[in-house]
Design a protein around this motif. Structure first.
Motif: not given
Length: 197
Positions: A46-63, A65-70
């Motif tokens: 749940l905490l990781m989901a909250a962090f993800t939502d914050i950064v998707l909104t005001v930051g940037r997430i790099d991943v 291409e094969d989905g093994t790291a972000c």
């Protein structure tokens, strides 16, 4: 061979949450925030989901291409205001109301975060456990550090383990001031990297 990297979008949310949860379940700081193993297994995502939502909104997430790291990044302007004082309390209330450490970790890291100079902030980086040690984290960080070097921007992060600290040192980060000693818990290392010409 290079690592293909793309910017994550809303459709990647669950992938990012799973990567962060798997990578940080046994991290010393996560163990301090959620000391009970069973409680950590159920509440940490749940905490990781909250962090993800914050950064998707005001930051940037790099991943990868094969989905093994972000990697979760925030661009911090020179005139950034202090952290929202109520943010850590709201996060605690939403995630784990009885757990004061959910709030405390946010307050303590905000207190040591450098201000007054624009920089890139690496909030979190994660590789799937079966892919750790393959250079994915280095590739994710290096792509942003290359841009930082071109644009004359420093970068900042807090290392949450001795292992990650060594990786960041290899990439040019240095300890900023002194480690953060979590109350009755592990250390975190605030680290800064000046751009390279």
């Amino acid at each position: 061979m290079g690592v293909a990297i793309r910017t994550a979008g809303e459709a990647d949310r669950e992938l990012v949450v799973r990567l962060l949860d798997a990578a940080f379940q046994d991290d010393p700081v996560s163990g301090w925030v959620f000391p009970g193993e069973e409680h950590r297994r159920t509440t940490h995502p749940l905490l990781m989901a909250a962090f993800t939502d914050i950064v998707l909104t005001v930051g940037r997430i790099d991943v990868t291409e094969d989905g093994t790291a972000c990697a979760l990044w925030m661009s911090v302007p020179a005139d950034a205001h202090d952290q929202d004082d109520e943010g850590p309390a709201r996060l605690r209330e939403a995630i784990d109301p009885e757990n004061e450490r959910v709030e405390l970790i946010g307050r303590l890291t905000a207190r040591i975060h450098p201000v007054g100079r624009a920089h890139e902030y690496l909030w979190m980086i994660a590789a799937a456990p079966e892919h750790q040690g393959e250079g994915l984290g280095t590739a994710l960080i290096a792509s942003v550090l290359d841009r930082c070097d071109r644009e004359g921007l420093p970068a900042y992060l807090e290392a949450s383990s001795a292992r990650s600290r060594k990786l960041y040192e290899r990439l040019g980060f240095e300890l900023l001031d002194r480690p953060l000693d979590l109350p009755d818990g592990p250390q975190m290392w605030p680290m800064w990297r000046e751009p390279r010409g």
